[in-house]
Structures are given as C-alpha cells and as structure tokens.
Design a protein around this motif. Structure first.
Motif, PDB file in Angstrom:
ATOM      1  N   ARG A   1       0.833  -1.211   0.000  1.00 51.75           N
ATOM      2  CA  ARG A   1       0.000   0.000   0.000  1.00 51.75           C
ATOM      3  C   ARG A   1       0.864   1.256   0.000  1.00 51.75           C
ATOM      4  NH1 ARG A   1      -2.906  -2.780   4.092  1.00 51.75           N
ATOM      5  NH2 ARG A   1      -2.472  -1.152   5.648  1.00 51.75           N
ATOM      6  N   ILE A   2       1.934   1.270   0.750  1.00 52.74           N
ATOM      7  CA  ILE A   2       2.817   2.445   0.784  1.00 52.74           C
ATOM      8  C   ILE A   2       3.457   2.671  -0.588  1.00 52.74           C
ATOM      9  CG2 ILE A   2       5.047   3.273   1.671  1.00 52.74           C
ATOM     10  CD1 ILE A   2       4.182   2.236   4.407  1.00 52.74           C
ATOM     11  N   MET A   3       3.929   1.602  -1.209  1.00 56.48           N
ATOM     12  CA  MET A   3       4.514   1.757  -2.542  1.00 56.48           C
ATOM     13  C   MET A   3       3.458   2.210  -3.554  1.00 56.48           C
ATOM     14  SD  MET A   3       7.722   1.386  -2.231  1.00 56.48           S
ATOM     15  CE  MET A   3       8.121   1.476  -3.975  1.00 56.48           C
ATOM     16  N   ALA A   4       2.217   1.778  -3.369  1.00 58.49           N
ATOM     17  CA  ALA A   4       1.143   2.209  -4.262  1.00 58.49           C
ATOM     18  C   ALA A   4       0.901   3.714  -4.134  1.00 58.49           C
ATOM     19  CB  ALA A   4      -0.142   1.434  -3.968  1.00 58.49           C
ATOM     20  N   VAL A   5       0.955   4.231  -2.896  1.00 54.54           N
ATOM     21  CA  VAL A   5       0.816   5.675  -2.690  1.00 54.54           C
ATOM     22  C   VAL A   5       1.944   6.420  -3.397  1.00 54.54           C
ATOM     23  CG1 VAL A   5       0.981   7.523  -0.971  1.00 54.54           C
ATOM     24  CG2 VAL A   5      -0.477   5.542  -0.537  1.00 54.54           C
ATOM     25  N   LEU A   6       3.170   5.919  -3.269  1.00 56.34           N
ATOM     26  CA  LEU A   6       4.302   6.573  -3.918  1.00 56.34           C
ATOM     27  C   LEU A   6       4.200   6.474  -5.437  1.00 56.34           C
ATOM     28  CD1 LEU A   6       7.296   5.581  -1.591  1.00 56.34           C
ATOM     29  CD2 LEU A   6       5.805   7.587  -1.510  1.00 56.34           C
ATOM     30  N   ASP A   7       3.693   5.354  -5.938  1.00 59.05           N
ATOM     31  CA  ASP A   7       3.460   5.240  -7.384  1.00 59.05           C
ATOM     32  C   ASP A   7       2.448   6.292  -7.850  1.00 59.05           C
ATOM     33  OD1 ASP A   7       5.138   3.009  -7.595  1.00 59.05           O
ATOM     34  OD2 ASP A   7       3.507   1.594  -7.241  1.00 59.05           O
ATOM     35  N   PHE A   8       1.369   6.433  -7.104  1.00 63.08           N
ATOM     36  CA  PHE A   8       0.295   7.356  -7.462  1.00 63.08           C
ATOM     37  C   PHE A   8       0.787   8.800  -7.434  1.00 63.08           C
ATOM     38  CE2 PHE A   8      -3.480   9.813  -5.715  1.00 63.08           C
ATOM     39  CZ  PHE A   8      -4.125   9.934  -6.940  1.00 63.08           C
ATOM     40  N   ILE A   9       1.439   9.203  -6.359  1.00 65.69           N
ATOM     41  CA  ILE A   9       1.855  10.597  -6.209  1.00 65.69           C
ATOM     42  C   ILE A   9       3.022  10.933  -7.133  1.00 65.69           C
ATOM     43  CG2 ILE A   9       2.848  12.279  -4.598  1.00 65.69           C
ATOM     44  CD1 ILE A   9       1.177  11.021  -2.389  1.00 65.69           C
ATOM     45  N   SER A  10       3.997  10.039  -7.245  1.00 67.13           N
ATOM     46  CA  SER A  10       5.153  10.345  -8.092  1.00 67.13           C
ATOM     47  C   SER A  10       4.774  10.407  -9.566  1.00 67.13           C
ATOM     48  CB  SER A  10       6.259   9.308  -7.878  1.00 67.13           C
ATOM     49  OG  SER A  10       5.860   8.023  -8.315  1.00 67.13           O
ATOM     50  N   GLY A  11       3.681   9.748  -9.944  1.00 63.06           N
ATOM     51  CA  GLY A  11       3.240   9.787 -11.327  1.00 63.06           C
ATOM     52  C   GLY A  11       2.449  11.027 -11.695  1.00 63.06           C
ATOM     53  N   MET A  12       2.105  11.858 -10.711  1.00 66.46           N
ATOM     54  CA  MET A  12       1.334  13.072 -10.988  1.00 66.46           C
ATOM     55  C   MET A  12       2.150  14.104 -11.764  1.00 66.46           C
ATOM     56  SD  MET A  12      -0.530  13.781  -7.319  1.00 66.46           S
ATOM     57  CE  MET A  12      -1.791  12.705  -6.650  1.00 66.46           C
ATOM     58  N   THR A  13       1.464  14.899 -12.556  1.00 61.44           N
ATOM     59  CA  THR A  13       2.090  16.095 -13.114  1.00 61.44           C
ATOM     60  C   THR A  13       2.042  17.198 -12.059  1.00 61.44           C
ATOM     61  OG1 THR A  13       0.014  16.970 -13.979  1.00 61.44           O
ATOM     62  CG2 THR A  13       1.256  15.477 -15.415  1.00 61.44           C
ATOM     63  N   ASP A  14       2.795  18.266 -12.279  1.00 60.25           N
ATOM     64  CA  ASP A  14       2.761  19.393 -11.354  1.00 60.25           C
ATOM     65  C   ASP A  14       1.344  19.958 -11.217  1.00 60.25           C
ATOM     66  OD1 ASP A  14       5.457  18.927 -11.677  1.00 60.25           O
ATOM     67  OD2 ASP A  14       6.008  21.034 -11.940  1.00 60.25           O
ATOM     68  N   VAL A  15       0.674  20.111 -12.350  1.00 60.83           N
ATOM     69  CA  VAL A  15      -0.662  20.716 -12.356  1.00 60.83           C
ATOM     70  C   VAL A  15      -1.671  19.809 -11.648  1.00 60.83           C
ATOM     71  CG1 VAL A  15      -2.571  21.453 -13.829  1.00 60.83           C
ATOM     72  CG2 VAL A  15      -0.224  22.096 -14.412  1.00 60.83           C
ATOM     73  N   PHE A  16      -1.584  18.502 -11.908  1.00 60.96           N
ATOM     74  CA  PHE A  16      -2.507  17.574 -11.256  1.00 60.96           C
ATOM     75  C   PHE A  16      -2.263  17.549  -9.748  1.00 60.96           C
ATOM     76  CE2 PHE A  16      -3.916  13.490  -9.628  1.00 60.96           C
ATOM     77  CZ  PHE A  16      -5.165  13.354 -10.202  1.00 60.96           C
ATOM     78  N   ALA A  17      -0.992  17.565  -9.348  1.00 59.27           N
ATOM     79  CA  ALA A  17      -0.673  17.559  -7.914  1.00 59.27           C
ATOM     80  C   ALA A  17      -1.239  18.802  -7.233  1.00 59.27           C
ATOM     81  CB  ALA A  17       0.841  17.481  -7.714  1.00 59.27           C
TER      82      ALA A  17
END
Length: 450
Positions: A419-435
């Motif tokens: 689950r922790i790696m999934a969170v990092l996958d999700f957040i690190s894959g964001m663009t600046d604008v999406f974040a």
C-alpha cells in the motif's frame, strides 16, 4: 564484461514466448516507439525541469529535456558503435549497430520516475519518512523498504515504472528489452549502499527492493559484473551504455539551462556568450562569430541558440572520444566518474564554469526557489493525507480519498508495504498541475462548480 552479451534484445516478460511481428522494426526501435506513445512519457510535458512551467517565455520541461537528451544519446550511441565496428569488424551486421537506438530509448525513459516539482518533490518524499509524519511507520516496515523510501530516488522509480506489474498490467511492466532497462540504471545497487562513500557518495541507488530480483535477472543475463558477494545486498558495475545516457543528460541539462537562464534574463547576453564560447579556442571562436555575422543572425536569443548548438556538438564528440579511450576500463568495471569529467581540460573547465554559474544564479534563483518551496508543501500534504488514509482505511474520509485513486494502483492490498509503494506510485506519477489541483481539492480550496 563482453559486448556480445551486454547487447541483448531479450524482452522482459516475454522471455519464453514467441510474439509474431507485423513490421520490420527492431526490438530496440519498439522500445523507443513504446515509450514515445506512453502516458507516463506524455505526462513529462507537465513536470518541472528546473524553472516553473512555461509562461510567456518558453523554457524546458521534462518532456522537451528528455527529447533533447534522446537526440544527443542517439548520436553518442551511433558514433561509438561505428568506431567499435571499424576497430572490430566482426560486430558488423549484429546488434552493436543498434547502440544509438538503445541509448536514445534509455534517454527517453531516464526521467520517467521523477515526481512532480523536480528535485524538491523527490526530497519531500524522503523527508516525509525520515523526519516528518511518516517516521512513525519505521517499526512497521522491513529495513530494506525503509531504506528505499527514506532515500526515494527518481532513477529507481523509473526502473520500477518500466518493470513492475501493477494491477491489470502485463507481467514485466512495459515489457522492455534487457539492454534498454540496464542502460537507465545509473546507480546499479540497492538502497543499502546509498550515501556510502566506498560505493557512491550521493544519496542514490538504482532499484527498489520490490524490483531487486528483476534487476538481478536482467544484470546476470547481460553478464554485468557483480560486485557484491552472495548474501549481500545487490551491487553491480554499470552497464557501459549508462555512461552514454549519463553524458547525454549532462550535456543537455547544463547547456540548455544556460540558454533558458538567458531567455529569462537571469544572466546577461555577454555572460552567456562568454560561457558558451569558452568551450573553444580563439580560432574556432572567431569562426563561430563570423558565421553569426555571415548568416545575419541579429536576434540575441538566436545567436545564443547557434552557440549552444556548437557547444553540444563539441561535447558530444568529446564524450565519444572519452568513452572509446576508457572502453576497457568501463568493461572491466574499474572506470571512475563520468564521461563529462573525462573530456579534455579546456572543455572540462568551460563546463565547470557553466556549472558554477548555474548553481549560483539559476538553481538558487527566486523562481526556482518559489516552485521548490511550494512544491515541497504540496507533496508533503499529499503524502500525509494518502498515507493516513491507507493506514486507516475504515474511516469515511479515507474511503472517499482512496476512491480517487485509479484501480491500476494496489492501494487496497492486504500488506502495508504494498500500500505504501502504491501511494508513492500514485503521487510520483502526478504532473505538477494535477498535484496542485489534487492538493487544492483535498484542502477544500478548489471545488467543482456545477
């Protein structure tokens, strides 16, 4: 190490399957095309390179940077291949001729794992766990994973993105060739060695624990030199093509940052001209200046573009020469440093002057600091909210927040590590604008108006 095994078109995830082909592309060209048309690659257009995303003056983002690095990488790989084949004709007609495409593909992929907001986003992830709210998780996680996330590294994340099987994705991630995958791993060792001076003084590593076995399989199949004993965390000598990918990146980011800084008026035309012409002797400088006059290039920005092109061409040739000069050391795993540090003294000194100016006037400039400060806060908030949600999934707010995550991420896995790696996958894959948009929504400062 041996070129005959180092260059392989074996494809991760298809080792035991025969796939029918309907065109004449090589396996390495398929890698290139697959990356160009992928969603993670397209998202790079909305990720910060150094400066904030373009306003009235266009500067580089991660996408344009990656395309430029790939162009230089293609030249580096092709020139090295031609030189090796001239010296050893037995390589003609074999995979050695594909070095340019392999390096270019690796260059396209080298920044795929970088989180939003450049290095500030990377630092925010690390700091969340080693000094922020995430500290409390240390006792619940294996030491190997804790090392991974407290040293979170974009390079390791790129390898994960290309090879990890998320929910609903084919085994092998992007199903890339072994040689291309090995060529993006700049630091071919586990996070255990991160920051250890005897291995690498930087807080860097090449693959997460979750992908360690995949990397071992690729490295061993290619005949990469293993430097760690059995039972120790994995550590290998670099694949030789990593040096060419690294050189293409070094050439582009330093020289293109100088051009962008001139466009943004952070450094003057005179200083920019002095920095760029400093790579050449007086005779060549005069030839460049005469060409600018002859072509009647009056616009100062266009003059800088021409001088920058000359510098990139010069550095590309220098790095090819450095690679060929040190080829045996590279194959033996004994070469130290980078190709850009092995070029001739005049060019090395000129490159250092560019580095010094970039550090003092660009990377610490107000626009860059502003995006880093804001980006850090956004990343910190997203991590805090998402990690809290996966640790307390029964809460109403947690359930609502987790519903916002795509089903491709294993956000509801039974074990906390996944689950922790999934969170990092999700957040690190964001663009600046999406974040930024996601940050505003979960903070209630941006609501959809019907």
């Amino acid at each position: 190490m041996d070129w005959n095994t180092l260059i392989s078109n074996k494809r991760l995830g298809q080792e035991l399957r025969h796939t029918e082909r309907h065109d004449e592309r090589t396996e390495f060209k398929r890698d290139y095309d697959r990356l160009i048309f992928s969603a993670p690659f397209r998202r790079l257009q909305n990720k910060t390179q150094v400066f904030p995303l373009p306003g009235s003056v266009f500067v580089h983002n991660r996408l344009t940077h990656s395309l430029e690095v790939a162009s230089v990488g293609m030249s580096l790989g092709s020139d090295v291949a031609r030189a090796i084949i001239r010296r050893s004709p037995e390589y003609a007609g074999k995979l050695m001729e594909e070095l340019g495409t392999i390096v270019a593909s690796a260059c396209l992929a080298h920044d795929l794992g970088n989180p939003p907001f450049g290095h500030s986003g990377e630092k925010a992830i690390q700091a969340f766990f080693y000094e922020g709210a995430g500290q409390k998780l240390q006792g619940q996680l294996p030491s190997e994973l804790w090392n991974d996330i407290t040293h979170f590294e974009g390079n390791a994340n790129a390898f994960r993105l290309l090879t990890h099987r998320y929910s609903g994705r084919r085994e092998g991630g992007f199903v890339m060739t072994y040689s291309m995958l090995a060529s993006i791993v700049k630091y071919p060792f586990a996070s255990y060695y991160s920051g250890k001076p005897e291995v690498n003084g930087k807080e860097k590593f090449g693959f997460f624990t979750t992908e360690a076995e995949t990397f071992r399989r690729v490295a061993d199949d290619l005949g990469m030199l293993r430097l760690s004993a059995n039972g120790e965390p994995l550590r290998y000598a670099r694949h030789p093509l990593v040096y060419l990918v690294e050189a293409a990146d070094d050439i582009c980011y330093e020289i293109m940052d100088i051009e962008d800084a001139h466009k943004l008026k952070l450094i003057s035309y005179d200083e920019t001209r002095e920095l760029l012409l400093g790579f050449f002797d007086e005779h060549t400088q005069e030839s460049i200046i005469n060409r600018i006059r002859t072509e009647n290039i009056a616009d100062l920005n266009e003059q800088v573009v021409y001088m920058r092109a000359c510098v990139i061409g010069k550095l590309e040739n220098e790095c090819v020469d450095a690679f060929l000069k040190h080829e045996q050391e590279i194959l033996d795993g004994t070469f130290q440093g980078s190709l850009i540090k092995s070029i001739s003294p005049m060019q090395r000194e000129a490159y250092k002057r560019c580095t010094d100016v970039a550090f003092g006037k660009i990377y610490h400039s107000k626009p860059v600091l502003d995006i880093e400060l804001g980006g850090y806060k956004i990343m910190e908030t997203l991590l805090q909210q998402m990690i809290d949600a996966i640790m307390n999934p029964d809460r109403f707010y947690s359930q609502q927040l987790l519903r916002r995550v795509s089903s491709q991420y294993e956000i509801n896995a039974p074990d906390v590590e996944t689950r922790i790696m999934a969170v990092l996958d999700f957040i690190s894959g964001m663009t600046d604008v999406f974040a930024l948009d996601f940050y505003q929504k979960i903070n209630g400062t941006s609501l959809p108006i019907v």
